[in-house]
Write an enzyme that holds these catalytic residues in place. Sequence first.
Site, PDB file in Angstrom:
ATOM      1  N   GLU A  29      -5.991  -0.646  -9.379  1.00 61.91           N
ATOM      2  CA  GLU A  29      -6.780   0.069  -8.362  1.00 61.91           C
ATOM      3  C   GLU A  29      -8.122  -0.606  -8.157  1.00 61.91           C
ATOM      4  O   GLU A  29      -8.792  -0.966  -9.127  1.00 61.91           O
ATOM      5  CB  GLU A  29      -6.975   1.514  -8.833  1.00 61.91           C
ATOM      6  CG  GLU A  29      -6.954   2.516  -7.729  1.00 61.91           C
ATOM      7  CD  GLU A  29      -5.595   2.606  -7.050  1.00 61.91           C
ATOM      8  OE1 GLU A  29      -5.409   1.958  -6.003  1.00 61.91           O
ATOM      9  OE2 GLU A  29      -4.730   3.328  -7.579  1.00 61.91           O
ATOM     10  N   ASP A  32      -7.473  -5.125  -5.192  1.00 64.04           N
ATOM     11  CA  ASP A  32      -6.942  -5.994  -4.111  1.00 64.04           C
ATOM     12  C   ASP A  32      -8.048  -6.745  -3.382  1.00 64.04           C
ATOM     13  O   ASP A  32      -7.910  -7.930  -3.087  1.00 64.04           O
ATOM     14  CB  ASP A  32      -5.996  -5.238  -3.152  1.00 64.04           C
ATOM     15  CG  ASP A  32      -6.622  -4.099  -2.370  1.00 64.04           C
ATOM     16  OD1 ASP A  32      -7.780  -3.709  -2.661  1.00 64.04           O
ATOM     17  OD2 ASP A  32      -5.945  -3.577  -1.453  1.00 64.04           O
ATOM     18  N   LEU A 120      -2.179   8.248   0.389  1.00 64.94           N
ATOM     19  CA  LEU A 120      -0.810   7.729   0.350  1.00 64.94           C
ATOM     20  C   LEU A 120      -0.556   6.750   1.509  1.00 64.94           C
ATOM     21  O   LEU A 120       0.577   6.443   1.840  1.00 64.94           O
ATOM     22  CB  LEU A 120       0.199   8.883   0.371  1.00 64.94           C
ATOM     23  CG  LEU A 120       0.078   9.854  -0.817  1.00 64.94           C
ATOM     24  CD1 LEU A 120       1.068  11.010  -0.677  1.00 64.94           C
ATOM     25  CD2 LEU A 120       0.305   9.145  -2.152  1.00 64.94           C
ATOM     26  N   SER A 122      -1.128   6.697   4.935  1.00 63.61           N
ATOM     27  CA  SER A 122      -0.475   7.001   6.204  1.00 63.61           C
ATOM     28  C   SER A 122      -0.956   6.028   7.288  1.00 63.61           C
ATOM     29  O   SER A 122      -0.178   5.651   8.163  1.00 63.61           O
ATOM     30  CB  SER A 122      -0.733   8.448   6.616  1.00 63.61           C
ATOM     31  OG  SER A 122      -2.109   8.675   6.772  1.00 63.61           O
ATOM     32  N   SER A 123      -2.213   5.587   7.224  1.00 62.33           N
ATOM     33  CA  SER A 123      -2.658   4.667   8.290  1.00 62.33           C
ATOM     34  C   SER A 123      -1.985   3.309   8.178  1.00 62.33           C
ATOM     35  O   SER A 123      -1.607   2.727   9.192  1.00 62.33           O
ATOM     36  CB  SER A 123      -4.176   4.518   8.365  1.00 62.33           C
ATOM     37  OG  SER A 123      -4.782   4.776   7.162  1.00 62.33           O
ATOM     38  N   ASP A 167      -1.975  -1.867   0.854  1.00 58.82           N
ATOM     39  CA  ASP A 167      -1.226  -0.775   1.494  1.00 58.82           C
ATOM     40  C   ASP A 167      -0.265  -1.296   2.563  1.00 58.82           C
ATOM     41  O   ASP A 167       0.887  -0.862   2.650  1.00 58.82           O
ATOM     42  CB  ASP A 167      -2.190   0.242   2.106  1.00 58.82           C
ATOM     43  CG  ASP A 167      -3.198   0.760   1.092  1.00 58.82           C
ATOM     44  OD1 ASP A 167      -2.953   0.609  -0.124  1.00 58.82           O
ATOM     45  OD2 ASP A 167      -4.237   1.298   1.508  1.00 58.82           O
ATOM     46  N   TYR A 216     -16.401   3.499  -0.863  1.00 60.35           N
ATOM     47  CA  TYR A 216     -15.556   2.300  -0.924  1.00 60.35           C
ATOM     48  C   TYR A 216     -16.392   1.081  -0.535  1.00 60.35           C
ATOM     49  O   TYR A 216     -16.362   0.042  -1.193  1.00 60.35           O
ATOM     50  CB  TYR A 216     -14.384   2.479   0.043  1.00 60.35           C
ATOM     51  CG  TYR A 216     -13.277   1.453  -0.067  1.00 60.35           C
ATOM     52  CD1 TYR A 216     -12.168   1.695  -0.862  1.00 60.35           C
ATOM     53  CD2 TYR A 216     -13.313   0.258   0.651  1.00 60.35           C
ATOM     54  CE1 TYR A 216     -11.129   0.771  -0.945  1.00 60.35           C
ATOM     55  CE2 TYR A 216     -12.290  -0.664   0.572  1.00 60.35           C
ATOM     56  CZ  TYR A 216     -11.197  -0.402  -0.224  1.00 60.35           C
ATOM     57  OH  TYR A 216     -10.177  -1.309  -0.304  1.00 60.35           O
TER      58      TYR A 216
END
Length: 379
Positions: A29, A32, A120, A122-123, A167, A216
């Site tokens: 986590e 990336d 999760l 979705s985008s 993602d 972030y």
Amino acid sequence: MIEGRFEEIFGATPEVLVRAPGRVNLIGEHTDYNEGFVLPAAIDRYIEFAGLRRADRTVRAHSTDFNDSVEFSLDDVQKDSEHRWSNYLRGVSKFLEEDGHRLTGADVVFGGNVPREAGLSSSAAVEVGATTFWQKLLGLELDPVYAVKLSRRAENEFVGVPCGIMDQFISALGRREHALFLDCRDLSYRHVPLRGDVKVVVCNSGVKRALAQSEYEVRLKQCRQSVAQLRTAGLAANSLRDVEPEDLETARGALSEILLRRARHVVTENHRVLEAVKVLAEGDLERFGELMNASHESLRDDYEVSSKELDTLVELAWKQPGTLGARMTGAGFGGCTVNLVRADAADAFAEAVRKGYQETLGLKAEIYVCQASDGALAT
Ligand code: GLA
């Protein structure tokens, strides 16, 4: 069914159907965007697309999730602040055209069951779904990694969210019953089988990730700053990927206390992913679970992206029989936890965590027992 919705809205039969899954990250986590390692799996929750070519350059799009429609021209694709759900499709369309792929107009309906703002992805599923949709509709032969990068570019440059590549990668290239080990530096990857006697259980805290985007960006900057300062101190590093735990010890004085903790999370997390992939292949799920637990502690204490709700869910999980490991997953500040649970204990686990969460915080957790699934571009 998405075809049915298409028929209702446009009065025609769609010629193309595609679907792109959401994802859960098992471990790795906030690595990336530091050119590190990740181990996500695609889940059996999807954004589906149905569409039909048009003879002109107009795109008419309908979102079943927002029950809303838009229309735009491929000759002038602009960001739409009123119908923000449409920006992922707009961004993908614009960048495909910019890269020389001539699109035709289309009627398209999309939506699905990936929970939104729950960590999760979705985008990413909408972006990868949109790229796959154009690819199938027009018979474009896109290299899969190019399709992943283009989908991410829509998020970074068009929507304006500075995410890493994990993602979109997993939504496109996930594989049924496998996790995906990805090196975010050179984008080499390998599918790693998940055993059937354990379940990947996702607990949704129900808390939207309010702080996620601003924090972030702060973390992203802190990681860059720590690399710059380590370089000034004489360490040859282009990213935190190049830093070893011993380097941090040696260069301790070069970093402020907070930058040291941020860097330590990333550096140790990369090691945890490498070990996790190794022990998963060997079938040592106990050790895999310990690494997940250590990842949570590092995200909570060093990276400081957890929350009261996520910590509560994880602590409840740690107490349940059959739990191998539990941690927050995704960017943090709300969203979900991921849990590795023995298959025969999964139902009791779900019940006990739901009850405990309600009793401790008075909140309702949604719990999904997930199947690792094929990505949109899986062949
Ligand atoms: C979000 C981003 C990813 C990744 C995770 C944290 O999901 O979209 O690129 O950085 O957070 O691991």
